[in-house]
Design a protein around this motif. Structure first.
Motif, PDB file in Angstrom:
ATOM      1  N   TRP A 166      42.540  27.521   0.970  1.00 18.45           N
ATOM      2  CA  TRP A 166      42.613  26.255   1.681  1.00 18.45           C
ATOM      3  C   TRP A 166      42.339  26.418   3.166  1.00 18.45           C
ATOM      4  CZ3 TRP A 166      42.232  22.008  -0.837  1.00 18.45           C
ATOM      5  CH2 TRP A 166      42.776  21.861  -2.114  1.00 18.45           C
ATOM      6  N   LYS A 170      44.102  21.107   3.381  1.00 14.65           N
ATOM      7  CA  LYS A 170      44.625  20.552   2.140  1.00 14.65           C
ATOM      8  C   LYS A 170      44.541  19.035   2.157  1.00 14.65           C
ATOM      9  CE  LYS A 170      47.874  24.100   0.605  1.00 14.65           C
ATOM     10  NZ  LYS A 170      49.264  24.369   0.146  1.00 14.65           N
ATOM     11  N   MET A 214      37.718  24.070   2.279  1.00 10.26           N
ATOM     12  CA  MET A 214      38.253  25.389   1.971  1.00 10.26           C
ATOM     13  C   MET A 214      37.487  26.478   2.713  1.00 10.26           C
ATOM     14  SD  MET A 214      38.962  25.050  -2.131  1.00 10.26           S
ATOM     15  CE  MET A 214      40.286  26.259  -2.045  1.00 10.26           C
TER      16      MET A 214
END
Length: 366
Positions: free
Chosen positions: A56, A59, A122
């Motif tokens: 991540w 998020k 990400m």
């Protein structure tokens, strides 16, 4: 929980799938950050020293989740879970997401998770010191909540795959914010927009902007007039007043004049049928077995293809490449990707594969 009054609900694609319930969910979703587990690579993924899997960077937020709540579940405040599988690009964007499981089954949480994935960001996987495309599995929990007082008001949420017109690569490059350009920085923004009766996009607000302060939100909004949605759905219903969430990504490679255009992987909208291909075959031909042809085409405005050339054909020298060129006008792909990249202006490999049975045996002589 939450202030009384009517809240908004969005149903995706004209069905009763995805929703957005304002304010009333905010407190209930305060636990959301703890309910989104770490993205996991496939079980057989092995790491060499110095390598790393995708992880991540940003998020999904409470607001992201609120934008995609299944309609029927929203009526009673029910929660659920979903597991989706996605590809993470070298730039950390997610695409090709599919539902691996959902609970309760058929409640729409899988489709909701796929929709919200366009807001994810990400760190890409690293192999041999370089970012590479990889696959991840992402579990998402939608916590239950007390439904808002006054009920919910339905409103359609259209997926970006339905866009009929979108900015080209050159137009995205032109909109690159000056501050980010000066710093050599990349970023992204997500918009929530309304659809007019003519399909034009209007009244856009910035949902997310990362990083902030470099103008990516304003740049994305400047591109909004270049998007257009269909005026009606396949079932004939009007899209007027519908909402569309559009992500726009600005990558630093766009600042290099000699770089290959940074475009997304399009989704297929339509393709020629076997009957259309058969009608375009050389006269007198009776093909058997498998025919494979690959065309190299330019994605034109509207998602149609042009400037097509035969890249390969099997069997060769039978005229099937020319047949594929004849049916290329039936090919159409999406003009924008869920992760926020244009497709118009990119070269696309268009594969054709048709299976033909053996010709019937000759009729017996009298």
């Amino acid at each position: 929980m939450g202030a009384p009054g009517r809240s908004l609900l969005f149903a995706v694609g004209g069905g009763r799938q995805l929703v957005f319930v304002k304010r009333a969910l905010l407190a209930a979703l305060s636990v959301f950050a703890a309910t989104t587990a770490a993205a996991a690579p496939p079980a057989d993924s092995k790491l060499a020293p110095g390598d790393s899997n995708a992880d991540w960077l940003k998020k999904p937020t409470q607001a992201d989740l609120m934008a995609v709540w299944p309609h029927d579940a929203a009526q009673v405040g029910a929660g659920g879970k979903a597991l989706i599988g996605c590809k993470v690009t070298e730039r950390g964007l997610l695409n090709s997401c599919v539902v691996l499981s959902e609970s309760p089954a058929g409640a729409g949480f899988g489709a909701a998770a796929v929709m919200v994935s366009s807001q994810f960001l990400m760190k890409p996987a690293i192999r041999n010191g370089k970012p590479v495309e990889s696959e991840v599995r992402i579990p998402i929990t939608f916590p239950s909540y007390e439904p808002p007082q006054g009920g919910v008001e339905g409103r359609m949420l259209l997926p970006v795959a339905l866009l009929t017109v979108a900015p080209t690569y050159a137009q995205v490059v032109e909109a690159y914010p000056a501050k980010a350009r000066a710093k050599g920085a990349g970023g992204r923004a997500a918009l929530s927009c309304n659809v007019r009766s003519d399909g034009q996009i209007q009244y856009c607000t910035v949902l997310t902007e990362d990083p902030g302060g470099l103008g990516f939100g304003a740049a994305a909004k400047s591109l909004a007039p270049l998007f257009k949605a269909p005026t009606t759905l396949a079932d004939g219903r009007s899209t007027r007043g519908a909402v569309m969430q559009i992500s726009v990504v600005f990558v630093t490679d766009m600042l290099k004049s000699d770089s290959t255009p940074v475009v997304g992987k399009p989704n297929w909208i339509s393709a020629p049928t076997a009957q259309q291909f058969t009608a375009a075959m050389p006269k007198g031909s009776e093909p058997t077995g498998t025919i494979r042809v690959a065309l190299d085409c330019l994605i034109a405005p509207g998602g149609h293809v042009s400037d097509c050339k035969v890249a390969s054909e099997s069997p060769p020298d039978k005229g099937f490449g020319a047949s594929a060129l004849a049916v290329a006008p039936y090919v159409q792909v999406s003009v924008w990707t869920p992760e926020g990249l244009p497709t118009v202006g990119a070269r696309l490999r268009v594969p054709f594969r048709f299976e033909f049975g053996a010709p019937p045996p000759p009729a017996p002589k009298p």
